[in-house]
Design a protein around this motif. Structure first.
Motif, mmCIF file in Angstrom:
data_model
loop_
_atom_site.group_PDB
_atom_site.id
_atom_site.type_symbol
_atom_site.label_atom_id
_atom_site.label_comp_id
_atom_site.label_asym_id
_atom_site.label_seq_id
_atom_site.Cartn_x
_atom_site.Cartn_y
_atom_site.Cartn_z
ATOM 1 N N ASP A 93 46.470 38.581 45.137
ATOM 2 C CA ASP A 93 46.556 36.931 45.504
ATOM 3 C C ASP A 93 47.443 36.448 45.160
ATOM 4 O OD1 ASP A 93 47.157 37.956 42.611
ATOM 5 O OD2 ASP A 93 46.916 36.000 41.736
ATOM 6 N N CYS A 94 47.723 35.147 45.303
ATOM 7 C CA CYS A 94 49.203 34.551 46.393
ATOM 8 C C CYS A 94 50.346 34.462 44.316
ATOM 9 C CB CYS A 94 48.702 32.952 45.806
ATOM 10 S SG CYS A 94 47.851 32.444 47.295
ATOM 11 N N SER A 95 49.355 34.337 43.272
ATOM 12 C CA SER A 95 50.159 34.777 42.379
ATOM 13 C C SER A 95 50.674 35.745 41.656
ATOM 14 C CB SER A 95 50.084 34.255 41.044
ATOM 15 O OG SER A 95 48.541 34.837 40.817
ATOM 16 N N ASP A 128 39.223 42.312 54.219
ATOM 17 C CA ASP A 128 37.842 40.704 54.220
ATOM 18 C C ASP A 128 38.097 40.879 52.749
ATOM 19 O OD1 ASP A 128 37.467 44.170 54.372
ATOM 20 O OD2 ASP A 128 35.215 43.506 54.267
ATOM 21 N N THR A 129 38.763 42.546 52.244
ATOM 22 C CA THR A 129 39.367 42.440 50.813
ATOM 23 C C THR A 129 39.689 41.571 50.040
ATOM 24 O OG1 THR A 129 39.173 45.019 51.266
ATOM 25 C CG2 THR A 129 40.311 44.511 49.117
ATOM 26 N N GLU A 130 40.913 41.031 51.134
ATOM 27 C CA GLU A 130 42.004 39.820 50.229
ATOM 28 C C GLU A 130 41.129 38.818 50.278
ATOM 29 O OE1 GLU A 130 45.516 39.630 52.368
ATOM 30 O OE2 GLU A 130 46.550 38.135 51.408
ATOM 31 N N VAL A 131 40.340 38.161 50.488
ATOM 32 C CA VAL A 131 39.451 37.542 50.339
ATOM 33 C C VAL A 131 38.946 37.267 49.223
ATOM 34 C CG1 VAL A 131 36.984 36.441 50.847
ATOM 35 C CG2 VAL A 131 38.432 36.526 52.442
ATOM 36 N N ALA A 132 38.328 38.698 48.550
ATOM 37 C CA ALA A 132 38.023 38.507 47.185
ATOM 38 C C ALA A 132 38.712 37.972 46.188
ATOM 39 C CB ALA A 132 37.392 39.799 46.854
ATOM 40 N N VAL A 133 40.091 38.927 45.872
ATOM 41 C CA VAL A 133 41.193 38.460 45.170
ATOM 42 C C VAL A 133 41.664 37.381 45.112
ATOM 43 C CG1 VAL A 133 43.326 39.746 46.612
ATOM 44 C CG2 VAL A 133 42.877 39.964 44.122
ATOM 45 N N HIS A 134 41.116 36.349 46.014
ATOM 46 C CA HIS A 134 41.899 34.580 46.366
ATOM 47 C C HIS A 134 40.967 33.892 45.908
ATOM 48 C CE1 HIS A 134 45.799 35.324 48.869
ATOM 49 N NE2 HIS A 134 45.266 36.251 49.176
ATOM 50 N N LEU A 135 39.600 34.778 45.772
ATOM 51 C CA LEU A 135 38.572 33.968 45.525
ATOM 52 C C LEU A 135 38.638 34.215 43.897
ATOM 53 C CD1 LEU A 135 36.676 32.038 46.524
ATOM 54 C CD2 LEU A 135 34.433 34.209 46.725
ATOM 55 N N ILE A 136 38.952 35.072 43.682
ATOM 56 C CA ILE A 136 39.305 35.430 41.934
ATOM 57 C C ILE A 136 40.642 34.603 40.919
ATOM 58 C CG2 ILE A 136 39.786 37.229 40.034
ATOM 59 C CD1 ILE A 136 38.110 39.301 42.023
ATOM 60 N N GLU A 137 41.356 34.290 41.748
ATOM 61 C CA GLU A 137 42.516 33.933 41.252
ATOM 62 C C GLU A 137 42.026 32.278 41.696
ATOM 63 O OE1 GLU A 137 45.325 33.466 44.749
ATOM 64 O OE2 GLU A 137 46.987 32.794 43.125
ATOM 65 N N TYR A 139 38.314 30.892 41.196
ATOM 66 C CA TYR A 139 37.806 30.661 39.556
ATOM 67 C C TYR A 139 38.982 30.594 38.771
ATOM 68 C CZ TYR A 139 34.197 29.751 43.060
ATOM 69 O OH TYR A 139 33.511 29.959 43.393
ATOM 70 N N PHE A 140 39.715 31.632 38.576
ATOM 71 C CA PHE A 140 40.198 32.285 37.360
ATOM 72 C C PHE A 140 41.503 30.809 37.254
ATOM 73 C CE2 PHE A 140 43.844 32.849 35.099
ATOM 74 C CZ PHE A 140 43.552 33.576 33.291
ATOM 75 N N GLU A 141 42.549 29.840 38.292
ATOM 76 C CA GLU A 141 42.949 28.855 37.767
ATOM 77 C C GLU A 141 41.509 27.499 37.354
ATOM 78 O OE1 GLU A 141 45.706 28.751 38.203
ATOM 79 O OE2 GLU A 141 46.023 29.912 38.916
ATOM 80 N N ARG A 142 40.801 27.600 37.244
ATOM 81 C CA ARG A 142 39.746 26.781 37.135
ATOM 82 C C ARG A 142 39.028 27.292 35.698
ATOM 83 N NH1 ARG A 142 35.294 25.940 41.746
ATOM 84 N NH2 ARG A 142 37.350 26.629 43.320
ATOM 85 N N CYS A 143 38.921 28.695 35.127
ATOM 86 C CA CYS A 143 37.279 28.908 34.128
ATOM 87 C C CYS A 143 39.318 29.694 33.167
ATOM 88 C CB CYS A 143 37.002 29.078 34.423
ATOM 89 S SG CYS A 143 36.824 31.126 34.902
ATOM 90 N N ARG A 144 40.084 29.617 33.256
ATOM 91 C CA ARG A 144 40.968 30.369 33.217
ATOM 92 C C ARG A 144 40.341 32.066 32.449
ATOM 93 N NH1 ARG A 144 45.969 29.216 34.794
ATOM 94 N NH2 ARG A 144 46.514 30.137 32.731
ATOM 95 N N ASN A 145 39.739 32.211 32.458
ATOM 96 C CA ASN A 145 38.962 33.847 32.091
ATOM 97 C C ASN A 145 38.386 35.054 33.073
ATOM 98 O OD1 ASN A 145 36.678 35.068 31.362
ATOM 99 N ND2 ASN A 145 36.344 34.300 29.354
ATOM 100 N N VAL A 146 39.431 35.724 32.853
ATOM 101 C CA VAL A 146 39.083 36.663 33.971
ATOM 102 C C VAL A 146 38.137 37.220 34.537
ATOM 103 C CG1 VAL A 146 40.044 39.354 35.203
ATOM 104 C CG2 VAL A 146 41.515 37.434 33.378
ATOM 105 N N PHE A 147 36.820 37.904 32.795
ATOM 106 C CA PHE A 147 35.406 37.896 33.385
ATOM 107 C C PHE A 147 34.499 36.792 34.109
ATOM 108 C CE2 PHE A 147 31.258 37.941 32.280
ATOM 109 C CZ PHE A 147 30.948 39.621 32.986
ATOM 110 N N GLU A 148 34.691 35.526 33.540
ATOM 111 C CA GLU A 148 33.894 34.391 34.367
ATOM 112 C C GLU A 148 34.817 34.325 35.572
ATOM 113 O OE1 GLU A 148 33.710 31.157 31.975
ATOM 114 O OE2 GLU A 148 33.572 30.004 33.876
#
Ligand code: F6R
Length: 614
Positions: A93-95, A128-137, A139-148
């Motif tokens: 992801d970016c970070s 296409d894969t890179e989209v997934a990891v940025h998307l996880i990032e 959502y993580f920014e919003r919920c701060r929970n990896v699983f979620e």
């Protein structure tokens, strides 16, 4: 196709990841990469990637700071974006706090990528894969929970995929998700493994948890919690002990896995017969009384499969018609799944697959189930998706097949199909006990006869030495050996890159005869059969045009001997079983032509062992 591995435990992850990736090399790949959680400082995620074979990645790893006990690895078979270091996995992801490996296709990646770019995400690859990891990032920014965050991201993605994620936000866990593409968790003592294919981690553990579609897991060193997508409570998953051993996944003194696997065929067939025959009774442990009742009432059979397994399906069609006297169709999965097949609850649809993961065959299985047909899978890999989803499964138990070109799995499929055809024939009252006894007596001779056929090795090698520079080969056969003409040609194409065409010999006059001149090798598969005289006419026509006749014939056949430039002999057998023997010289021929051409026999270019994308 892409290979995935992961490790978490007390040992250094890197050597385990590399050795596991080496075990996945046979699947075919064009680049590779590894990500580990560092032991020092911030416990950050460090990645190293490289284009080409694993050797190149290993040289690059020398001196790199991948010292952690948690890591993931990947071999990539390009789908979106060229094979390159930039497009190799893991992606970040970016970070750079997350690293992700992926097998499959994210169908709505373009739309998600635009959305993420608008939000300021910076992409480094064309995948296409890179989209997934940025998307996880995101959502993580919003919920701060990896699983979620992982769960939310997966819900947004359409397509078929297996993901493995590692992150410095939760450095003592690995996250995995599976939809359609294979993924297993290997259970160790105080350590756990992840892989797209059990043999990758078999030297570390033989205890596996098979994930079902839409399941995700959080894996730590001593715990695996599996959740269904959208659910909060973990589910109980069985730990399956697999019986394959490491020796089966090693070359054992042979120069190539393919040759080793060709030579394992007597043993493979012997094992199947021992397991399935009780005197004159054929026995399938997975067929219950209820299933038997349903099978006795079916009105049509469809065989559905891809590549070599499709050729097994074609042989199966002849076997089932002969023994069960029912209408039988054989189709390639990629056609069956899209043709809106006419099947209903009175039909039996048989899916044949070595890997049990082939995307088209899986989709065809789901289409048949939707139409309420009874589905039976003939599968080699225990616990694979198709084995789990079919109504009933018969395992071929051929052991791990590592060579990309399928050999022993094909023979195992033919043997199981012969047994199943006889079983169904008896069940439907189409075969008498005397007929059963005769077929079974011939079946029991097969292991020894396969050994005998393997002794043709020298004759085949000599022929290959003479013909290996040819660029075009024609294969002809009739009846049970028409599918073998297709299979012989496929083997040759796959591993030698020469053009080869398989034809029903009766079709020769309708076109291919135009090819025949003094430069054209024609492999004529002509064992004793009801169409034998017709094959002789075909051979004479080739001879008359000075074609190079290479024959597969029954031992003692003087007529064919006189007409052929090269001759490979098989022992006398029942016609229904002749394809099991006649394919062996064809496998050896492809093998030696490839060796003389210095081809990469076990990992031919562009091919993958398990075709998990469409
Ligand atoms: C050819 C070969 C392929 C497979 C095909 C289906 O040597 O191996 O044609 O037979 O990709 O694979 P499975 O049997 O795994 O469904």
């Amino acid at each position: 196709m892409c290979g995935i591995v992961g490790y978490i435990g007390p040992k250094k992850a890197l050597p385990i990841l590399i050795s596991s990736l080496e075990r996945l090399e046979y699947r075919g790949y064009d680049s590779s990469g590894i990500a580990c959680i560092s032991e020092k400082g911030d416990r950050g995620v460090y990645t190293i990637k490289e284009q080409g074979k694993l050797g190149r990645l290993k040289s690059k790893l020398n001196g790199a700071l991948l010292d952690g006990h948690v890591g993931i690895g990947h071999t990539r078979w390009a789908t979106h974006g060229e094979p390159s270091e930039r497009n190799a996995h893991p992606h970040q992801d970016c970070s750079k706090k997350f690293a992700l490996v992926h097998n499959g296709i994210i169908e709505n990646y373009a739309e998600l990528k635009h959305e993420l770019q608008r939000k300021g995400h910076h992409f480094r690859s064309e995948t296409d894969t890179e989209v997934a990891v940025h998307l996880i990032e995101e959502y993580f920014e919003r919920c701060r929970n990896v699983f979620e965050a992982f769960q939310k991201a997966v819900i947004r993605m359409q397509g078929f995929f297996a993901f493995v994620l590692t992150t410095s936000h939760d450095p003592d866990a690995i996250y995995v998700f599976k939809r359609s593409n294979p993924l297993v968790i290997g259970v160790g003592n105080g350590e756990n493994f992840v892989a797209s294919d059990a043999p990758a981690i078999l030297s570390y553990t033989n205890r596996m948890i098979y994930l079902d579609d839409n399941e995700m897991a959080r894996v730590t060193a001593d715990r695996t919690e599996v959740f269904r997508l959208g659910e909060k409570n973990p589910r109980r998953k069985p730990v399956v002990r697999i019986k394959w051993n490491m020796r089966q996944a090693e070359k054992d003194g042979f120069p190539h896995f393919m040759l080793k696997e060709i030579h394992e065929q007597p043993q493979v067939v012997d094992t199947i017969l021992k397991e399935r025959l009780r005197g004159n009774r054929i026995f399938f442990d997975s067929i219950s009384k209820k299933t038997e009742k349903r099978l006795s009432r079916i009105s049509k059979i469809h065989l559905v499969s891809c590549g070599t397994a499709y050729h097994a399906g074609l042989v199966g069609k002849y076997m089932l018609s002969e023994c069960a006297r029912l209408p039988v169709d054989a189709s390639v999965s990629s056609e069956f799944r899209y043709e809106d097949p006419v099947v209903d609850e009175r039909d039996l649809v048989i899916f044949i697959t070595q890997s049990g993961e082939t995307a088209d065959t899986l989709a065809a299985l789901r289409a048949a189930k939707e139409k309420k047909a009874f589905t039976l899978a003939i599968v080699n890999v225990v616990g694979s998706t198709i084995a789990r989803e079919a109504d009933c499964v018969i395992y071929t138990h051929a052991g791990p097949e590592i060579g990309v070109a399928s050999t022993k799995a094909y023979l195992a499929q033919l043997t199981v199909l012969a047994l199943f055809a006889l079983y169904l024939g008896k069940l439907r009252g189409k075969l008498s006990s005397g007929q059963m006894r005769e077929y079974i007596n011939w079946l029991l001779k097969l292991p020894r006869q396969i050994e005998e056929t393997l002794r043709q090795d020298k004759a085949v090698k000599q022929c290959a030495r003479k013909l290996y520079t040819k660029r075009n080969f024609l294969y002809l056969g009739r009846g049970y050996n028409f599918p073998n003409a297709l299979e012989g040609a496929l083997k040759l194409k796959e591993i030698t890159y020469a053009h080869a065409h398989g034809y029903a010999a009766g079709e020769m006059k309708h076109g291919p005869i135009a090819l025949i001149d003094s430069e054209q090798p024609v492999i004529c598969i002509s064992p004793a059969a009801k169409t034998y005289e017709k094959m002789i006419s075909n051979i004479q026509e080739i001879e008359a045009r000075k074609g190079i006749v290479v024959s597969v014939a029954t031992v003692g056949d003087q007529t064919i001997k006189k007409l052929s430039r090269f001759l490979f002999l098989i022992p006398e057998t029942k016609e229904m079983l002749s394809s099991i023997l006649a394919v062996i010289p064809l496998q050896l021929f492809a093998y030696y032509v490839a060796v003389f051409n210095k081809r990469d026999v076990d990992q031919p270019r562009n091919l993958a062992k398990s075709v998990t994308v469409e």
